[in-house]
Design a protein around this motif. Structure first.
Motif, short mmCIF file in Angstrom:
data_model
loop_
_atom_site.label_atom_id
_atom_site.label_comp_id
_atom_site.label_asym_id
_atom_site.label_seq_id
_atom_site.Cartn_x
_atom_site.Cartn_y
_atom_site.Cartn_z
N ALA A 89 41.43 42.47 45.13
CA ALA A 89 41.64 41.04 44.87
C ALA A 89 42.32 40.85 43.52
CB ALA A 89 40.31 40.30 44.89
N SER A 90 41.98 41.68 42.59
CA SER A 90 42.61 41.57 41.28
C SER A 90 44.02 42.15 41.31
CB SER A 90 41.71 42.28 40.26
OG SER A 90 42.44 42.83 39.25
N SER B 75 40.78 38.30 37.27
CA SER B 75 39.54 39.07 37.45
C SER B 75 39.41 39.42 38.93
CB SER B 75 38.35 38.23 37.03
OG SER B 75 38.16 37.20 37.94
N GLY B 76 38.35 40.08 39.29
CA GLY B 76 38.09 40.34 40.70
C GLY B 76 37.47 39.11 41.35
N ILE B 77 36.91 39.29 42.55
CA ILE B 77 36.30 38.18 43.26
C ILE B 77 35.11 37.63 42.48
CG2 ILE B 77 35.10 37.51 45.37
CD1 ILE B 77 36.65 39.64 46.85
#
Lengths: 147, 217
Positions: free
Chosen positions: B122-123, B132-134
């Protein structure tokens, strides 16, 4: 800038269409590879959601958010997948995707007899209509004006 | 009724803590006559509904009991084969109980390590730099909130979609983790958390949130 990019996949994971409006970062891999990565991620998220859900799911996965963007996911019962990356604050993107499916995809792809439904869409008309459709979207304009 | 579960995933992607709180039990029992009007298949050594959902029996539900006798995998508790009974015309009318499958510990570990690459991709696929990530994963039945600390530990809360203030709760759980797990001399990093004080405090924190909301913690 709220609307970043759009992916359309068919039910076999083929990338039918990709377009971008305001994309500031590229993943550093080719579009073909990126599409595979994206589809693989969504496929995993779908099974992840189905397993971790405490209740019976109906629509399943809707969207995820990071601190910079939101990935909105819309899947039709025929397995067609629309993925639209927007700003975190964007509202009602699901309705927009639903409308995009019924008003743009159905009208200019499904009703066009010379398009093969399982191949990437090259129709110029579809491209144009999609672009106008997204640009009608209120948030797209509002934020561009405020820049 | 807001929070379904808490997960803590270590830096390397292993599940080090899990707590389920008030996960609703979904079960339906019904009497069937021959032939069955739902389609059952054997999947992963379980009898699963594959088509014909009705009256609370959904696709994906597993067979839990036949005529009140528990089913373990493919076999009844008394050793008989469940599919054989279902296929046999003479055993009808038959009372079957179906339910949503419960996650085993192994499946939870599997899911926790599955979230790790999703978070990273995701990032990577972000259209904006430095994403950022999820942080929030939304579905129609739940919302998963994830908080990653600077040291790479991920705290996750699975809650009802309408539940708010989960970011505060996550920080509070992080606080409990640093107080009761990290300061415990018998706890080694990256290993599953088995600290009684942590368990008790987390439990009472969740109870407090259920009762009075997040604002008072």
């Amino acid at each position: 800038m709220p609307v970043h990019n759009l992916y359309i996949f068919n039910r076999y994971g083929t990338l039918l269409y990709y377009t971008e409006w305001n994309r500031l970062k590229h993943s550093g891999i080719t579009l073909e590879e990126e599409a595979k990565l994206m589809y693989g991620m969504l496929f995993s998220i779908k099974s992840f959601v189905a397993k971790i859900s405490p209740l019976d799911i109906k629509k399943g996965f809707l969207c995820y958010k990071t601190n910079k963007y939101t990935l909105n996911y819309f899947e039709t019962p025929t397995g067609l997948k629309f993925i639209l990356n927007t700003d975190v604050g964007a509202q009602n993107v699901r309705d927009l995707l639903q409308q995009m499916y019924s008003q743009v995809y159905i009208e200019y792809v499904v009703k066009n007899p010379i398009i093969n439904l399982n191949e990437p869409i090259k129709s110029e008309l579809f491209k144009q209509k999609l672009d106008t459709f997204i640009k009608q979207y209120p948030v797209f304009n509002n934020n561009l004006k405020s820049l | 009724m807001g929070i379904y579960g808490v997960y803590i995933v270590s830096k390397s992607g292993g599940l080090i803590f899990n707590l389920d709180s008030n996960v609703p039990k979904i079960e339906t029992e019904q009497t069937f006559s021959y032939p069955l009007d739902i389609k059952l298949v054997v999947e992963n050594k379980k009898v699963v509904v594959s088509f014909g959902q009705r009256d609370g029996i959904m696709v994906g539900h597993v067979l839990n009991a036949v005529n009140g006798v528990q089913v373990n995998g493919l076999q009844l508790e008394d050793g008989r084969d469940a599919m054989e009974i279902i296929d046999n015309k003479d055993s009808y009318p038959l009372s079957l109980k179906f339910g949503k499958p419960k996650m085993t510990t192994n499946e939870k570990i599997f899911l926790a390590s599955m979230f790790y690459p999703l978070f990273a991709i995701a990032s990577q696929l972000s259209p904006e730099p430095k994403s950022s990530g999820i942080e929030i994963l939304e579905s129609d039945t739940f919302k998963l909130h994830c908080f990653q600390t600077l040291t790479g530990v991920k705290f996750m809360v699975v809650a009802e979609p309408s539940q708010t203030g989960m970011d505060i709760l996550l920080k509070k759980i992080y606080e409990l983790y640093s107080d009761y797990a990290l300061k415990n001399p018998f706890y080694s990093l990256e290993m599953p958390i088995r600290c009684e004080l942590f368990d008790n405090n987390l439990q009472s924190l969740l109870e407090q949130v259920e009762k009075t909301g997040v604002t008072n913690i």
